[in-house]
Design a protein around this motif. Structure first.
Motif, short mmCIF file in Angstrom:
data_model
loop_
_atom_site.label_atom_id
_atom_site.label_comp_id
_atom_site.label_asym_id
_atom_site.label_seq_id
_atom_site.Cartn_x
_atom_site.Cartn_y
_atom_site.Cartn_z
N TYR A 1 -6.17 3.56 -1.41
CA TYR A 1 -7.49 3.03 -1.71
C TYR A 1 -7.64 2.71 -3.20
CZ TYR A 1 -8.68 4.46 3.01
OH TYR A 1 -8.71 4.59 4.39
N ILE A 2 -7.01 3.51 -4.04
CA ILE A 2 -7.05 3.21 -5.48
C ILE A 2 -6.37 1.87 -5.74
CG2 ILE A 2 -6.19 3.92 -7.74
CD1 ILE A 2 -6.51 6.82 -6.82
N ALA A 3 -5.22 1.65 -5.09
CA ALA A 3 -4.49 0.39 -5.27
C ALA A 3 -5.33 -0.80 -4.80
CB ALA A 3 -3.17 0.44 -4.50
N ALA A 4 -6.05 -0.63 -3.71
CA ALA A 4 -6.88 -1.71 -3.19
C ALA A 4 -7.97 -2.11 -4.19
CB ALA A 4 -7.52 -1.30 -1.86
N SER B 1 0.82 -1.21 0.00
CA SER B 1 0.00 0.00 0.00
C SER B 1 0.86 1.26 0.00
CB SER B 1 -0.94 0.00 1.21
OG SER B 1 -1.85 -1.07 1.14
N ILE B 2 1.89 1.29 0.84
CA ILE B 2 2.74 2.49 0.91
C ILE B 2 3.47 2.75 -0.41
CG2 ILE B 2 4.78 3.48 2.03
CD1 ILE B 2 3.78 2.30 4.65
N PRO B 3 4.16 1.75 -1.02
CA PRO B 3 4.77 2.01 -2.32
C PRO B 3 3.76 2.36 -3.39
CG PRO B 3 5.72 0.05 -1.32
CD PRO B 3 4.53 0.42 -0.49
N ALA B 4 2.62 1.66 -3.41
CA ALA B 4 1.60 1.96 -4.42
C ALA B 4 1.06 3.36 -4.24
CB ALA B 4 0.47 0.93 -4.33
#
Length: 542
Positions: free
Chosen positions: A363-366, A341-344
């Motif tokens: 949230y977009i990455a999720a 999540s942090i890198p994304a």
């Protein structure tokens, strides 16, 4: 009073800072304020012990057994690969720990302020895949928890095709529950998440103690011999290395929170391979017990746990399975946040900084990671290993260029404001924001490995090409590094150091860092006027 390193004169700073481009800059991409640099050497040492403490880390550990190596040979291959990648991770993340900026900002120094978009997109793809992979694995843990409470969940008709064996209909429910739990933690500020690292490690260790047990597979030798065995060993050393290619490229994303630059170096150089050794050891031992219990090697420990629950649904087994799965679930949540999540979030914020913050990127990455159907990747051990190895050729070429830029071309000296401006006078503007040298080196680093890359996805390639692809990561890294160096010698860019001296500051503080106003602390900064070009030192009165 505190000495603070300030780049350039006041007029210079105001001229450049006021011209930060809205498509290149937001608060999340700027240097971390001093007050938020809270990660000490202890944090980084325990970070990797905690980050790798997840059932997903078991997968790579047990695939070597499936290839025919013994347990101890597999562990030795894993340790060798992790030592190599730990060294690359530490040296490539050095710029992040010194300047406290993220990978998307650092990569602009070599590829250009606009050219840096493509390396970020490359890394976004991999982080999104891993976000989805860890979510599936976390969903499997949650499913076991639900299965221990509700036996009917195992009887839900499976609507997934046979090749999506990593996730069934019941597993999809677990996936949804895990997704909700993970996203509920994303509102916590990153510097405050470090305490969850320690809690997560305790949960995982307790789960492994309960789940472990040495079976006869742990005492068996390898089933392959001679030349074939040698090539398999070479293959898996570099697979375990390339498995963490994303960490090596985006190391700055978590090293930027270091209280002091050296806090992030030695603890990771030691802690990263040590953590994977311990987790790999547990993974191989737990995997070997499945041979005793079921007669087959079950490489996914969560699948093994659910199989035990299916075979014996007694209250004792249900309670044990629930608490083991709970520990694994908690571990998976925070591994997903820190490693994916942090890198994304950093990458997505860099792609559209005017509208996307790091938290919005979480949230977009999720959401996007679910649309990529990651359960297909986890269907079999062989397909998972293919995914581990396949994307390395792109990331290794990027990492090679970045290393050359920082250590050879810039000699550790970044003009940070120029990473956020599109003024032609900017040091990293190159040619309309693109550095052709970096892209030529990038393509040259990929070219020797591309034929073998096609073989991963079913294209028939020769045995020689397959074996050459085992070494794809070091080949891409070295070729891109040397090619970029050579091109910069032939056509020196403005940012190329004309002197051999090392110009890295001891610690960088941004001019706009308001947390330093009135600070009487003993901040370690530059006091040598000759250390950087056009540096002025200001004394801030308390």
């Amino acid at each position: 009073m505190a000495w603070v390193c300030r780049f350039e004169t006041k007029e210079y700073r105001e001229g450049r800072c006021e011209n930060r481009h809205q498509w290149l800059d937001n608060d999340d991409l700027r240097p971390i304020p001093v007050q938020d640099r809270t990660y000490t050497w202890r944090t980084y040492f325990w970070f990797w012990l905690s980050a790798n403490a997840t059932p997903a880390s078991f997968y790579g550990a047990t695939t070597a057994l499936a290839a025919g190596l013994s347990l101890w040979e597999g562990i030795a291959c894993q340790l060798a690969g992790q030592i190599i990648i730990a060294a690359i991770l530490c040296v490539n993340g050095r710029a992040g720990s010194v300047y406290h900026i993220s990978y998307p900002a650092i990569v602009r120094a070599s590829f250009g302020v606009w050219g840096g978009y493509w390396p970020v997109i490359n890394r976004v793809v991999m982080t999104l895949v891993w976000t989805g992979v860890n979510a599936v694995q976390g969903g499997q843990c949650t499913y076991v928890m639900l299965h221990a409470i509700f036996p009917s969940i195992a009887r839900i008709p499976d609507v997934f095709p046979a090749n999506a064996s990593a996730l069934n209909s019941g597993g999809l429910i677990g996936f949804a529950v895990f997704w909700i739990m993970t996203t509920s933690f994303l509102h916590i500020q990153i510097p405050k998440l470090k305490w969850y690292i320690y809690i997560k490690l305790v949960f995982f260790v307790m789960s492994c103690i309960e789940a472990g047990g040495i079976g006869p597979v742990a005492r068996q030798g390898s089933t392959v011999h001679g030349t074939m065995k040698s090539w398999i060993i070479a293959q898996y050393i570099w697979i375990y290395c390339a498995n963490c290619a994303t960490y090596a490229s985006n190391a700055a994303d978590f090293m930027r929170y270091a209280k002091k630059p050296n806090n992030a170096f030695w603890p990771q150089l030691i802690g990263f391979p040590l953590s994977t050794l311990l987790v790999g050891l547990v993974g191989n031992i737990v995997g070997s017990t499945s041979q005793v219990i079921f007669g087959d090697l079950i490489w996914n420990p969560i699948t093994l746990l659910d199989a035990m629950l299916t075979r014996d649904y007694s209250p004792r087994t249900r309670a044990g399975a629930f608490f083991l799965a709970l520990g694994f679930t908690y571990s998976s949540i925070f591994s997903s946040i820190f490693e994916n999540s942090i890198p994304a979030g950093n990458d997505l914020a860099a792609l559209w900084p005017r509208f996307i913050t790091v938290r919005r990127g979480f949230y977009i990455a999720a959401v996007v990671s679910y649309a990529m159907c990651p359960w297909y990747i986890l269907g079999t051990a062989s397909s998972f290993v293919s995914w581990l190895a396949s994307y390395q050729i792109f990331l290794s070429a990027i990492t090679g260029v970045m290393l050359c830029q920082y250590y050879i071309i810039s000699r550790g000296h970044f003009i940070v404001p120029d990473l956020y401006t599109t003024k032609p006078s900017g040091l990293y503007w190159y040619s309309n924001g693109w550095n052709y040298r970096a892209y030529v080196a990038y393509v040259l680093g990929i070219a020797p490995n591309f034929y073998g890359f096609l073989g991963v996805f079913g294209v028939h390639v020769t045995t020689g090409a397959q074996r050459e692809y085992y070494f794809a990561y070091p080949i891409g890294l070295i070729i891109s590094f040397m090619a970029y160096w050579g091109l910069c010698i032939l056509d020196p860019p403005k940012c190329m150091s004309r002197h051999d001296e090392w110009k890295e500051p001891s610690d960088y503080v941004a001019p706009e860092d308001e947390s330093m106003v009135g600070d009487n602390s003993s901040l370690e900064t530059n006091k040598e006027k000759g250390n950087l070009t056009n540096v002025s030192l200001e004394v801030l009165e308390a």
